[in-house]
Motif scaffolding. Sequence first.
Motif: not given
Length: 391
Positions: A112-124, A153-169
């Motif tokens: 439910n987090r409205p803001h993230w520090n890293h942009h998540l590219p569409e589809g990643d 700190w300069d994460w790729s879209g892949t890293k942002v995506a997989v870390e987001r998926a980790l946080m989501y469970g």
Amino acid sequence: MTTLPPPATELSADEARRLALRAQGFLGAPDRRAGVRGVLRHLGAVQLDTISVLARSHELIPYARLGAVGRRTVDDAYWTDTHAFEYWSHAACILPIEEWPHFAFRRRAYRNRPHWNHHLPEGDYDRVVKQLREEGPLTATDLGGAKRTSEWWDWSGTKVAVERALMYGEVVCVERRGWKRVYDLAERAVPAALLHDDLDDTECLRRLVRLAGQSLGVGTRADIADYHRLKAEQVDAVIADSGLVPVTVPGWGRPAWADPAALETVPRGRHRTTLLSPFDSLIWERARTERIFGFTHRLEAYVPRQKRVHGYFAMPVLAGGRLVGRVDPAREGRTLVAKQVTLDGPKAAPAVAQALVEAAGWVDCTNVRVERVETPDLREPLARELARLLD
């Protein structure tokens, strides 16, 4: 603050200290049959950190309680047969797999987090989940790269995506390989009976507050909140029915709660003598460490060299239930180097020497060299004890 009944028990500061030591596994005989997994379940969380001097912090935690357990044994205990998972607790922590349902409140908050520090590219996000489903456990590098540039700190879209998926469970870290997270789908990694978010936030928080109280033995609201990084208001909302009981400790200056089971017996037994990781749950909350042990400690790894007082990775020395000094260690071949040593008087020399020699043996060093002792008059007593133990 929640209205609570008046405390039924008053503990002396010394009793509170001994309760904390026993709850953290430093007083009494260690449960060697339960081993590293027993330590993890007992503590409820083992913090991870990138720094490795003698060893990484998650290895130092069981060593401090069990002694010279093999480092490979430690990793196997955490990561084989689905006994643990990595998630955000006190910080990035290894957690007992049984606690997966109780972190549902945090997974929901991330979703439910409205803001993230890293942009998540569409589809990643969908691509990463699909790749894990098809190929099995993978690192971020395997998935397509962790960074876009050499900046940490300069994460790729892949890293942002997989870390987001980790946080989501949806994704779980199933091991660390060369310090890289290895990701897999939660549906494969978490036992089916535990793979749910059915518990509401109140039930999750009640459980984590109770677990924190049990792991601490006795603690203030701030201590309990800090253990799994809960908010003060989250603790207030559930502590009255968490099973913990109000107590007072003279000199603490604030309300405290204790594990009722811990109050049933007087803490007795053998005290462990050991070096402590700065990330050990006995001392990771600095205000609590000062309150209980009268010992001020600061991790100086991120302090400019010229401003350090005790050294890059100064490790407190625990002996007799007290913090009696600190050592800033390093390794040179088969020699454990104590770059800087602080002793709380001459009586601390035998304990600090013992802690150094035991740690040296654990990391396959055959010698100990002391470079600097903060109080020069204490160098000779320490050298004499080291010589006796290494002879």
